[in-house]
Write a protein that holds these residues in place. Structure first.
Motif, short mmCIF file in Angstrom:
data_model
loop_
_atom_site.label_atom_id
_atom_site.label_comp_id
_atom_site.label_asym_id
_atom_site.label_seq_id
_atom_site.Cartn_x
_atom_site.Cartn_y
_atom_site.Cartn_z
N CYS A 140 -3.70 0.51 9.01
CA CYS A 140 -3.90 -0.88 8.13
C CYS A 140 -3.10 -0.80 7.62
CB CYS A 140 -5.09 -0.91 8.05
SG CYS A 140 -6.79 -0.65 9.74
N ILE A 141 -3.00 -0.26 6.04
CA ILE A 141 -2.33 -0.73 4.74
C ILE A 141 -0.82 -1.12 4.95
CG2 ILE A 141 -2.49 0.38 2.26
CD1 ILE A 141 -5.05 1.12 3.10
N GLU A 142 -0.60 0.28 5.53
CA GLU A 142 0.85 0.30 5.95
C GLU A 142 2.03 -0.80 6.08
OE1 GLU A 142 2.92 2.54 4.15
OE2 GLU A 142 1.31 3.83 3.37
N GLN A 143 0.80 -0.87 7.47
CA GLN A 143 1.23 -2.29 8.58
C GLN A 143 0.89 -2.96 7.66
OE1 GLN A 143 3.44 -1.47 11.60
NE2 GLN A 143 2.74 0.65 10.30
N CYS A 144 0.52 -3.60 6.68
CA CYS A 144 0.02 -4.96 6.06
C CYS A 144 1.36 -5.22 5.42
CB CYS A 144 -1.22 -4.93 5.50
SG CYS A 144 -2.72 -5.68 6.88
N ILE A 145 1.53 -3.51 4.11
CA ILE A 145 2.68 -3.47 3.33
C ILE A 145 4.01 -3.88 3.81
CG2 ILE A 145 3.64 -2.21 2.20
CD1 ILE A 145 1.54 -1.28 1.05
N GLN A 146 3.85 -3.51 5.13
CA GLN A 146 5.34 -4.14 5.77
C GLN A 146 5.50 -5.51 5.84
OE1 GLN A 146 8.25 -2.00 6.97
NE2 GLN A 146 6.61 -0.20 5.73
N THR A 147 4.54 -6.11 5.85
CA THR A 147 4.95 -7.50 6.30
C THR A 147 5.40 -8.30 5.44
OG1 THR A 147 2.72 -8.29 5.21
CG2 THR A 147 2.49 -8.13 7.51
N ASN A 154 -8.97 -7.36 14.71
CA ASN A 154 -10.02 -5.92 14.25
C ASN A 154 -9.59 -4.94 14.43
OD1 ASN A 154 -13.36 -5.43 13.75
ND2 ASN A 154 -11.91 -4.75 15.50
N VAL A 155 -9.08 -4.08 13.28
CA VAL A 155 -8.32 -2.58 14.32
C VAL A 155 -9.54 -1.17 13.87
CG1 VAL A 155 -6.95 -0.57 12.98
CG2 VAL A 155 -6.77 -2.94 12.56
N GLU A 170 0.03 2.03 14.86
CA GLU A 170 1.14 1.05 14.33
C GLU A 170 2.09 0.03 14.58
OE1 GLU A 170 1.18 4.77 14.19
OE2 GLU A 170 1.19 5.27 12.50
N LYS A 171 2.24 0.05 16.48
CA LYS A 171 3.31 -0.70 16.85
C LYS A 171 1.76 -2.48 17.29
CE LYS A 171 6.03 -2.29 21.03
NZ LYS A 171 6.37 -1.53 21.85
N GLU A 172 0.67 -1.74 17.45
CA GLU A 172 -0.09 -3.03 17.62
C GLU A 172 -0.90 -3.23 17.12
OE1 GLU A 172 -1.44 -3.34 21.54
OE2 GLU A 172 -1.46 -1.45 22.58
N VAL A 173 -0.68 -2.70 15.52
CA VAL A 173 -1.37 -3.14 14.40
C VAL A 173 -0.21 -4.90 14.16
CG1 VAL A 173 -1.99 -3.62 12.57
CG2 VAL A 173 -2.55 -2.02 13.84
N TRP A 174 0.76 -4.21 13.69
CA TRP A 174 1.95 -5.20 14.00
C TRP A 174 2.16 -6.19 14.91
CZ3 TRP A 174 4.91 -6.11 9.91
CH2 TRP A 174 6.37 -6.61 9.80
N ASN A 175 2.14 -6.30 15.60
CA ASN A 175 2.19 -7.06 16.77
C ASN A 175 1.19 -8.20 16.24
OD1 ASN A 175 4.73 -5.82 17.94
ND2 ASN A 175 3.72 -5.11 19.18
N ALA A 176 0.24 -7.28 15.95
CA ALA A 176 -1.07 -8.81 15.91
C ALA A 176 -0.58 -9.28 14.74
CB ALA A 176 -2.44 -7.70 16.16
N LEU A 177 -1.05 -8.80 13.34
CA LEU A 177 -0.17 -9.29 12.28
C LEU A 177 0.79 -10.02 12.60
CD1 LEU A 177 0.35 -6.32 9.48
CD2 LEU A 177 -1.95 -8.06 9.76
#
Length: 384
Positions: free
Chosen positions: A228-235, A307-308, A328-335
């Motif tokens: 969650c944190i890493e994918q949010c940082i990537q934004t 929601n993860v 990672e991919k699913e969370v990123w796409n949802a973001l």
């Protein structure tokens, strides 16, 4: 009528707060609050201070939360709570006990009150969370329903589920979530006012992240949180991250959060003033994690939510919630959808009132003012 409310953690108290305020201002009621659990813990920044600031009469402070992170510690904490509640009830002689949700305070409060012939009013029963692998909250919630005497639910589907459990129809009322009342009535702060307390991160687009351990999936919590944190940082956006609840596995989550303390995009907080927290949500671009906030209250704000993992799966939700696996991919796409898909974002207002219209308090006060005598409340009958 003497009404006692039992609360053990900030998230639960904030849902209770609008109704407690209504009861406290009502001429027919005398309100007292029993404070327990995480409210009295330094790990949760002594959230009892908020209750004191709200000026409710605190009739007891029960220090039952053990400094441990195991399943057995939660059981032991519950036993301390039950033993202590007996003395509180004997002294205060309440006419009603008010409880909410599916934590240990709800089941222990309703069990103790039932043995002592004190009618119980249960808020937010009849909900459904049934992830793969199970979740003890599901069992606690329905067990609390059977130990309670009046049910104030968040939606009609929850009322129907309670009636299927054999509860008499006259005991069940659909009133909505008090959390919506909180969002509707809380004064608006400017971005500058929020920044004055939380920093300049709120002056740009930002994400709010709240992640709690899942009882049946404690060992995977750390891995899910990192994703969650890493994918949010990537934004590239700033991220405001709240502390977890007091369930088993929470200390491991706190350790992970501390690893990101010095990251320029990450801002950690324990407890925020109610007005500050509501306005932080109002201005957020997205809510990430696994908090029930995404399901119950974010729809009213038209706040896109990701929601993860398994927590909250099974709950009725609006279009604002995307349920994704901890990948990672699913969370990123949802973001990306939550942040930048304007067609999707424009659709969210259609489900804005899925958990209530923001007038739960008025409906509930009318119900509490016209309850039948204590003898009828206690004489429960099963309908099947």
């Amino acid at each position: 009528m003497n009404i006692l409310a039992l609360s053990g953690i900030r998230s639960e108290y904030d849902l209770l707060y609008p109704l407690l305020k209504g009861i406290d201002n009502h001429p027919d009621f005398n309100l007292g609050v029993i404070v327990s659990g995480a409210h009295l813990s330094p790990l949760h920044d002594y959230s009892v201070r908020q209750i004191e600031k709200d000026q409710f009469r605190i009739v007891d402070r029960i220090e039952n939360l053990l400094y441990a992170d195991s399943f057995s510690s939660k059981a032991k904490s519950s036993s301390i709570l039950m033993q202590s509640l007996v003395q509180t009830f004997v002294r205060e002689q309440p006419d009603l006990l008010l409880i909410l949700g599916d934590r240990e305070e709800a089941i222990i409060g309703s069990l103790t009150a039932s043995y002592m012939n004190i009618p119980v009013v249960h808020l937010a029963g009849g909900d459904n969370t049934n992830p793969e692998g199970g979740n003890v909250d599901e069992q606690i919630r329905h067990a609390t329903t059977k130990l309670s005497h009046i049910h104030l639910t968040m939606m009609e589907e929850h009322s129907e589920r309670i009636q299927k459990l054999g509860e008499e129809t006259w005991r069940v009322f659909t009133v909505g979530s008090a959390g919506i009342d909180r969002l509707r009535t809380e004064p608006t702060l400017s971005v500058e006012e929020i920044a004055g307390q939380l920093g300049e991160g709120v002056t740009k687009d930002y994400i709010v992240l709240i992640y709690h351990p899942l009882n049946s999936n404690v060992t995977q919590a750390v891995a899910e949180l990192r994703i969650c944190i890493e994918q949010c940082i990537q934004t590239g956006l700033d991220i405001f991250i709240g502390s977890p609840n007091s369930d088993p596995g929470s200390q491991d989550i706190v350790k992970v959060l501390h690893e990101y303390t010095h990251h320029p995009q990450v801002h950690l907080y324990k407890n925020l003033e109610r007005n500050l927290f509501v306005n932080l949500l109002r201005n957020a671009k997205c809510l990430v994690g696994n908090s029930s906030l995404a399901v119950h209250e974010a729809p009213f704000l038209c706040l896109p939510s990701v929601n993860v993992g398994e927590r909250q799966k099974g709950r009725i939700s609006g279009k604002n919630v995307q349920f994704v696996p901890a990948n990672e991919k699913e969370v990123w796409n949802a973001l990306q959808k939550a942040l930048y898909d304007h067609e999707y974002i424009s659709e969210l207002e259609k489900d804005q009132f899925i958990y209530g219209d923001g007038f739960m308090v008025e409906k509930s006060l009318q119900i509490l003012s016209s309850l039948p005598p204590r003898e009828k409340l206690l004489a429960k009958k099963i309908t099947y």
